[in-house]
Design a protein around this motif. Structure first.
Motif, mmCIF file in Angstrom:
data_model
loop_
_atom_site.group_PDB
_atom_site.id
_atom_site.type_symbol
_atom_site.label_atom_id
_atom_site.label_comp_id
_atom_site.label_asym_id
_atom_site.label_seq_id
_atom_site.Cartn_x
_atom_site.Cartn_y
_atom_site.Cartn_z
ATOM 1 N N ASP A 111 -10.643 -1.488 3.619
ATOM 2 C CA ASP A 111 -10.585 -2.280 2.400
ATOM 3 C C ASP A 111 -10.794 -3.762 2.714
ATOM 4 O O ASP A 111 -9.943 -4.586 2.436
ATOM 5 N N HIS A 158 -5.547 -1.653 -2.589
ATOM 6 C CA HIS A 158 -5.162 -0.306 -2.204
ATOM 7 C C HIS A 158 -5.646 0.753 -3.198
ATOM 8 O O HIS A 158 -6.229 1.770 -2.813
ATOM 9 N N ARG A 193 10.893 8.883 4.053
ATOM 10 C CA ARG A 193 9.854 7.900 4.335
ATOM 11 C C ARG A 193 10.215 7.150 5.603
ATOM 12 O O ARG A 193 11.290 6.579 5.707
ATOM 13 N N GLN A 228 4.028 5.738 7.466
ATOM 14 C CA GLN A 228 5.294 5.828 6.731
ATOM 15 C C GLN A 228 5.394 7.186 6.066
ATOM 16 O O GLN A 228 6.482 7.702 5.831
ATOM 17 N N ASP A 285 -0.990 6.989 3.438
ATOM 18 C CA ASP A 285 -1.057 5.623 3.956
ATOM 19 C C ASP A 285 -1.396 5.645 5.439
ATOM 20 O O ASP A 285 -1.064 6.595 6.146
ATOM 21 N N ALA A 286 -1.996 4.559 5.905
ATOM 22 C CA ALA A 286 -2.396 4.492 7.309
ATOM 23 C C ALA A 286 -1.225 4.206 8.235
ATOM 24 O O ALA A 286 -1.275 4.509 9.416
ATOM 25 N N GLU A 317 -5.218 -2.936 9.641
ATOM 26 C CA GLU A 317 -4.385 -1.920 10.295
ATOM 27 C C GLU A 317 -4.822 -1.683 11.739
ATOM 28 O O GLU A 317 -4.751 -0.577 12.243
ATOM 29 N N LYS A 367 1.480 -9.065 -4.645
ATOM 30 C CA LYS A 367 0.724 -7.843 -4.911
ATOM 31 C C LYS A 367 1.602 -6.799 -5.583
ATOM 32 O O LYS A 367 1.148 -6.046 -6.431
#
Ligand code: UDP
Ligand code: MG
Length: 319
Positions: A47, A78, A201, A102, A98-99, A19, A215
């Motif tokens: 992560d 995650h 969102r 969103q 979340d980074a 990110e 994923k």
């Protein structure tokens, strides 16, 4: 505790995987919102990104005592990153976000207000999603409906992990030992009083989704398998249906034989072999998925390995 108290501490857990494009902006927006609270901490979990995410977080942490950083030894996913954040968070309430922006951080004060009104969990529920592909919207919608019909607990549709949890809920959550994590299902399983907060969102601020189809599929399977044994029951029903049809086949074969009409019979045999082969493989596959989970759980490996912590007191308990 007294929820009217002004100086409660709020922890915000932010998982980050590649990110570097959003880290700065994420920190800026979170800080702008969190400054109104007397006490808060921003807990970034790297992560296992190998880009500039960690160096940027180091920089941010050096200049801001509110920031704490956990960095994993590799990518653990995650759900593991969020779990680590919850384990290391020290606040009276913990927010997961979340980074990629969103989930608008500006909703956090509303969440805290709803917590003060007596809700133990406040989960953000998407009303509208900006800038996501039709495919993602459609599959997400189908998945949440399907999940609801497959599981026994009430997982609210259209909710992600963007939520606020009371300390008591976090402590209860940390007692759940399973490795295959589906946090948005585990929190409702815990009980407590929960209330939805509707929101829109937004689009990802920058970068691309870190949830490619592969994923997403793994995540969806985790959700269903960890909360439902219906697939096992389904494979049993399939088996029973197949046996009933097989009886029909056998009867047909016998009658043709008695009437002297038995042809070399290649077609029905092939049909039966193919059909039962399929049913058996499906059933074995379903069984295999559950057995695989049992194996993973029985190894009882840790969910994640923390390689580095930044801005934690030296004697911080490492859970
Ligand atoms: N994420 C993570 N580890 C992963 C994948 C994603 O920590 O293996 C983080 C990611 O950095 C982001 C959040 O989880 O903060 C949600 O991911 P993303 O926005 O890519 O998913 P989407 O919103 O597209 O479903
Ligand atoms: Mg996203």
């Amino acid at each position: 505790m007294d929820r009217k108290k002004q100086d409660i501490c709020i922890s915000v857990v932010i998982p980050m995987y590649y990110e570097q494009e959003v880290a700065q902006e994420c920190h800026r927006r979170l800080t702008a919102v969190m400054q109104q609270f007397a006490s808060y901490e921003l807990l970034y979990v790297n992560d296992g990104s190998l880009d500039d995410t960690l160096p940027i977080l180091r920089d941010i942490a050096a200049g801001d005592a509110h920031v704490k950083v956990l960095s994993f030894s590799r990518n653990f996913g995650h759900q593991a990153a969020v779990s680590a954040g919850l384990a290391y968070a020290g606040g009276d309430v913990v927010v997961i976000i979340d980074a990629d922006l969103q989930d608008p951080p500006e909703l956090i004060p509303d969440m805290v207000r709803m917590w003060r009104e007596g809700n133990d969990v406040v989960y953000a529920q998407r009303q509208k999603r900006q800038g996501e592909t039709f495919f993602k919207l459609f599959t997400a919608k189908m998945f949440y409906r399907f999940l609801r019909s497959m599981t026994d607990i009430d997982i609210p549709p259209d909710t992600g992990d963007f939520r606020l949890m009371d300390r008591a809920v976090v402590n209860a959550f940390l007692q759940l030992p399973e490795r295959n994590r589906f946090i948005r299902g585990m929190v409702p399983w815990l009980g407590f009083t929960a209330a939805p907060l509707p929101y829109r969102r937004d689009e990802r601020f920058a970068g691309i989704t870190k949830y490619p189809l592969k994923k997403m599929l793994k995540f969806a399977t985790d959700g269903i398998i960890s909360f439902s044994i219906k697939p096992l029951q389904l494979s049993l029903s399939l088996g029973v249906a197949a046996v009933v049809m097989a009886l029909g086949f056998i009867l047909y074969a016998l009658i043709s034989w008695m009437l002297g009409k038995a042809v070399p019979g290649w077609t029905p045999i092939m049909m039966a072999v193919a059909f039962f082969g399929g049913v058996q493989l499906i059933s074995i596959g379903v069984l295999g998925m559950y057995v695989g989970r049992i194996y993973e759980e029985s190894r009882a490996r840790p969910l994640y390995i923390v390689k580095e912590t930044i801005n934690f007191p030296a004697d911080a308990p490492s859970p």
